[in-house]
Design an enzyme around this catalytic site. Structure first.
Site, PDB file in Angstrom:
ATOM      1  CE  LYS A 128     -33.661  45.403  57.397  1.00 39.10           C
ATOM      2  NZ  LYS A 128     -32.851  44.777  58.300  1.00 39.10           N
TER       3      LYS A 128
ATOM      4  CG  HIS B  65     -31.809  39.056  53.080  1.00 43.54           C
ATOM      5  ND1 HIS B  65     -33.225  38.530  53.410  1.00 43.54           N
ATOM      6  CD2 HIS B  65     -31.579  39.602  54.418  1.00 43.54           C
ATOM      7  CE1 HIS B  65     -33.398  38.502  54.855  1.00 43.54           C
ATOM      8  NE2 HIS B  65     -32.561  39.154  55.387  1.00 43.54           N
TER       9      HIS B  65
ATOM     10  CD  GLN C 179     -29.946  46.652  55.401  1.00 39.10           C
ATOM     11  OE1 GLN C 179     -29.329  47.629  55.734  1.00 39.10           O
ATOM     12  NE2 GLN C 179     -30.124  45.659  55.872  1.00 39.10           N
TER      13      GLN C 179
ATOM     14  CG  ASP D 195     -34.229  43.655  49.649  1.00 43.00           C
ATOM     15  OD1 ASP D 195     -34.532  44.558  50.397  1.00 43.00           O
ATOM     16  OD2 ASP D 195     -33.719  42.924  50.087  1.00 43.00           O
TER      17      ASP D 195
ATOM     18  CB  CYS E 178     -30.654  36.555  55.837  1.00 37.49           C
ATOM     19  SG  CYS E 178     -31.409  36.252  57.652  1.00 37.49           S
TER      20      CYS E 178
END
Length: 407
Positions: free
Chosen positions: A225, A122, A202, A199, A362
């Site tokens: 999220k 991302h 997700q 990251d 993104c």
């Protein structure tokens, strides 16, 4: 036992029509919907004990501080951090990654050092490292992608060398659904004297994450999220690394003593939380963690896998569809349909009450790697059903037929 009807009933937003059709929400990778319990606890904070935290000695301030710091304890347990001192509240994943890039990277990088990334990142896990490299003279190096959108440990070993100081990698790709082997990559990074920054935006909402087992040095994720409020997230960092780092925001809350010409900082985690913190958001995140724990991350992951596999099977029956990413993936499917632009496709689906994402997500470098300008993406969460998938796939067929007639 996972009961989908009971789960869906907890999300009030799903009980509505969009453009005359029952809402089918397939955009949870962008932001998830919120259960009533999270909405209620945020409202309760504002209705009953709205106050600032830490410094107030009155009753409302005590309640607010207990709620805020109680949420930190819930986060610590949720990701299995070793201490609440390792849990920093931020505005979200982007802010968390930027804190590491500004504070840790700029203090530890020199000319000729390398930062290793993947091509599936991302923008929030690319641009901060570009800026750190520009500021220090370090170089960026990218692990190549396989044809199915995965990486190999052989390529990781080739990319990570004695020059590597930082490995920055997504746990789960927001475009491909690729689940990266973080534990193995962390081992390779540490063998070469590098730290690993992950990251987790997700992954944390959809699967159990144990930061100690993964042995990651920094890990970032967002509340919105994972059924929590917008505007709040978490940076996890190993205590010994955080202790060495300087704050990047200065002002109230994060100070110990202020003199006319110098100041000292509070201990962890507060030295990284300058200004009035995101109190309601953190309390809402704590409620979201309670909600996810009550259902069970194992059950959620199992349900999402079933829905995703079903969606892939149904989508592959449509002529002219291109699906990106590996066979084994997290709960999302990114695709293109013949010559229909993804934005046109998303607009057509919206007219049928189906919400999907369209664009570059993104991830412009990844779009170039895939040789496309944009894609559409359907992403699934614990409240989605096979019926949602059927409506979505029927919408794809109708859209294909309509644009076929037009052209």
């Amino acid at each position: 036992m996972f009961n989908l009807d009971e789960v869906r009933a907890k999300f009030p937003i799903l009980d509505q029509e969009v453009n005359g059709h029952t809402l089918v929400y397939l955009d949870s990778a962008a932001t998830s919907q919120k259960p009533q319990s999270v909405i209620d606890i945020v409202n309760d904070y504002y209705n009953r004990y709205n106050s600032n935290v830490h410094r107030g000695v009155h009753t409302l301030g005590t309640y607010a501080t207990e709620g805020y710091e109680g949420a930190r304890e819930k986060v610590k347990n949720f990701i299995n951090a070793s201490s609440t001192m390792e849990v920093i509240f931020t505005r979200g994943t982007t802010t968390a990654l930027n804190k590491v890039a500004h504070s840790y990277a700029r203090a530890n990088l020199s000319e000729g050092d390398e930062i290793v990334l993947t091509k599936m990142e991302h923008h929030s896990n690319i641009i901060p490292w570009q800026q750190a490299a520009h500021a220090t003279g370090a170089k960026l190096r990218y692990i190549p992608l396989q044809d199915d959108g995965t990486i190999t440990l052989e390529d990781v070993r080739e990319a990570v060398t004695s020059k590597t100081k930082i490995v920055a990698m997504t746990h789960v790709s927001n475009v491909l659904g690729t689940i990266n082997p973080i534990k193995e990559v962390a081992k390779i990074a540490h063998e070469n004297g590098a730290v690993i920054v992950v990251d987790g935006a997700q992954s944390v909402p959809h699967m159990k994450v144990d930061v100690q087992d993964l042995d990651v040095d920094f890990f970032a994720f967002s509340a919105h999220k994972m059924c929590g409020p917008t505007g709040v997230g978490v940076l996890y960092g190993k205590q010994e690394l955080l202790e060495e780092m300087e704050p990047v925001e200065f002002g109230g809350e994060m100070i110990d003593f202020v003199n006319l010409y110098d100041s000292t900082w509070k201990e962890l985690p507060w030295k990284f939380e300058g200004g009035t913190p995101i109190i309601a958001g953190a309390i809402g995140l704590g409620a979201a963690i309670d909600f996810l724990n009550e259902i069970g991350l194992d059950e959620i992951e199992k349900h999402e896998q079933e829905i995703t596999e079903y969606a892939l099977e149904q989508m592959k029956t449509i002529d002219g569809i291109t699906i990106y990413g590996p066979k084994k993936r997290a709960g999302l499917v990114t695709f293109n349909l013949d010559d229909v632009h993804p934005h046109d496709l998303a607009t057509a689906l919206d007219s049928l009450g189906v919400a999907v994402r369209a664009g570059h997500h993104c991830a412009q470098p990844l779009m170039k790697e895939l040789q496309v300008a944009a894609t559409a993406r359907a992403s699934f969460y614990l409240y989605n059903s096979k019926q949602d998938v059927d409506i979505f796939v029927d919408g794809l067929k109708k859209t294909k037929e309509y644009f076929g007639d037009v052209f």
